[in-house]
Scaffold this active site. Structure first.
Site, short mmCIF file in Angstrom:
data_model
loop_
_atom_site.label_atom_id
_atom_site.label_comp_id
_atom_site.label_asym_id
_atom_site.label_seq_id
_atom_site.Cartn_x
_atom_site.Cartn_y
_atom_site.Cartn_z
CB SER A 140 -0.87 0.13 1.26
OG SER A 140 -1.49 1.29 1.57
CE1 TYR A 153 -4.58 -2.13 4.41
CE2 TYR A 153 -3.30 0.05 4.00
CZ TYR A 153 -4.00 -1.22 3.71
OH TYR A 153 -4.11 -1.31 2.24
P1 NAD Z 1 -11.40 -5.52 -1.72
O1 NAD Z 1 -11.94 -5.34 -0.39
O2 NAD Z 1 -12.32 -5.10 -2.96
O3 NAD Z 1 -11.00 -7.09 -2.16
C1 NAD Z 1 -10.25 -7.64 -1.02
C2 NAD Z 1 -10.65 -9.24 -1.28
O4 NAD Z 1 -9.77 -10.10 -0.29
C3 NAD Z 1 -11.97 -9.71 -1.12
O5 NAD Z 1 -12.53 -10.40 -2.18
C4 NAD Z 1 -11.98 -10.34 0.28
O6 NAD Z 1 -13.02 -11.51 0.40
C5 NAD Z 1 -10.55 -11.03 0.40
N1 NAD Z 1 -10.14 -11.25 1.48
C6 NAD Z 1 -10.13 -10.38 2.72
N2 NAD Z 1 -9.79 -11.12 3.74
C7 NAD Z 1 -9.11 -12.45 3.15
C8 NAD Z 1 -8.62 -13.37 3.96
N3 NAD Z 1 -8.39 -13.64 5.36
N4 NAD Z 1 -8.12 -14.60 3.08
C9 NAD Z 1 -8.52 -14.78 1.87
N5 NAD Z 1 -9.19 -13.76 1.15
C10 NAD Z 1 -9.45 -12.43 1.79
O7 NAD Z 1 -9.98 -4.51 -1.73
P2 NAD Z 1 -9.25 -4.19 -2.78
O8 NAD Z 1 -9.18 -2.65 -2.76
O9 NAD Z 1 -9.20 -4.57 -4.12
O10 NAD Z 1 -7.65 -4.35 -2.00
C11 NAD Z 1 -6.71 -5.47 -2.38
C12 NAD Z 1 -5.54 -5.26 -2.01
O11 NAD Z 1 -5.01 -4.01 -2.28
C13 NAD Z 1 -5.29 -5.48 -0.43
O12 NAD Z 1 -4.40 -5.92 0.06
C14 NAD Z 1 -5.52 -3.79 0.05
O13 NAD Z 1 -4.81 -3.68 0.93
C15 NAD Z 1 -4.58 -3.15 -1.18
N6 NAD Z 1 -4.73 -1.82 -1.43
C16 NAD Z 1 -5.86 -1.12 -1.88
C17 NAD Z 1 -5.87 -0.01 -2.22
C18 NAD Z 1 -7.40 0.73 -2.48
O14 NAD Z 1 -7.34 2.00 -2.86
N7 NAD Z 1 -8.23 -0.08 -3.13
C19 NAD Z 1 -4.87 0.88 -1.59
C20 NAD Z 1 -3.77 0.16 -1.06
C21 NAD Z 1 -3.68 -0.95 -1.08
#
Ligand code: NAD
Length: 250
Positions: A140, A153
């Site tokens: 992130s 986080y």
């Molecule tokens: P999202 O919530 O849309 O998707 C996350 C997915 O992970 C979901 O399908 C959920 O069911 C799955 N998940 C959650 N806990 C789990 C577990 N214990 N075991 C297996 N699967 C699990 O989130 P996103 O925004 O697509 O984020 C994806 C990654 O990107 C994450 O690691 C998040 O921290 C990182 N991220 C996202 C952003 C953003 O702006 N969206 C920014 C920085 C980092």
């Protein structure tokens, strides 16, 4: 990459879903691994509907070593040895520092940092046998800048960056690259939930106005960079933090 198997954790939603689509289109047999079985299945239907190869592995909590090892075994049996691993599953959360409970701290670290530790230990032996592998950890941009109300986080994601650099040094001689993409401000259910709860410090639109490229990121922006890092062409890139954030962090 036809015939090569890729595992994407958290493949059922947002960024993970886009990565699954990209890798499957690039010819990887793609294992969509997620805690949520229904969403993993739906993503597989989308991918196979386009004529690509994918299989769903639901009810897998990446923080549980036993479930991870069992899932990887099923991936091996169904699609073949996984030589690409994208650690994308993650949870976010906003809490004032003094309100972070031990449970919240432990759960965040367990999913965001121990999860990739378990998946890598389950999959790296296949990569060593093949003399080739690609690991991409989705961290992130908040770990580059720090973020108030997210110490738990950010600590988990900063740990993932250090984990990436160390694995890259250790596994490079075996033909395995390990990189991390720290996304920033990507329009996914996770981001919209944060906006809805008033936790973003402004709306998504207001943030877009302050972003150099003047838009939120799209899941496919991250997926494109990830697919490149998983390709043969990216073989000389390892141990790197490849920011995909519209210029918000430089
Ligand atoms: P999202 O919530 O849309 O998707 C996350 C997915 O992970 C979901 O399908 C959920 O069911 C799955 N998940 C959650 N806990 C789990 C577990 N214990 N075991 C297996 N699967 C699990 O989130 P996103 O925004 O697509 O984020 C994806 C990654 O990107 C994450 O690691 C998040 O921290 C990182 N991220 C996202 C952003 C953003 O702006 N969206 C920014 C920085 C980092």
């Amino acid at each position: 990459m036809t015939g090569t198997t890729a595992i994407v954790t958290g493949g059922g939603s947002g960024i993970g879903r886009a990565i699954c689509h990209r890798l499957a289109a690039a010819g990887f047999a793609t294992a969509v691994v997620d805690l949520n079985a229904d969403s993993a299945k739906k993503v597989v239907e989308e991918i196979t509907g386009k004529g690509h190869t994918a299989a769903a592995f639901g009810d897998v909590d990446v923080s549980d070593r036993f479930l991870v090892e069992a899932a990887v075994e099923r991936v091996r049996d169904t699609l073949g040895p996984p030589l690409v691993l994208v650690n994308n599953a993650g949870i976010t959360g906003f809490k004032k520092f003094l309100h972070i409970t031990d449970d919240v701290w432990d759960r965040t670290l367990a999913i965001n940092l121990s999860g990739p530790f378990f998946t890598c230990q389950a999959v790296v032996p296949d990569m060593i046998d093949a003399g080739w592998g690609r690991i991409v950890n989705i961290s992130s941009s908040s770990a580059q800048s720090g973020q108030q109300y997210m110490a738990h986080y950010v600590a988990s994601k900063a740990g993932l960056i250090g984990f990436t650099k160390s694995l890259a040094l250790e596994l490079g001689p075996q033909g395995i690259t390990v990189n991390t993409i720290p996304p920033g401000f990507v329009d996914t259910p996770m981001l919209r939930a944060s906006e809805e709860h008033g936790l973003l410090g402004g709306s998504v639109d207001e943030h877009a106005d302050r972003t150099p490229v003047r838009r939120p990121g799209r899941p496919d922006d991250i997926a494109a960079a990830c697919a490149f890092l998983c390709s043969e062409d990216a073989g000389y890139i390892t141990g790197q933090v490849i920011g995909v954030n519209g210029g918000r962090n430089t």
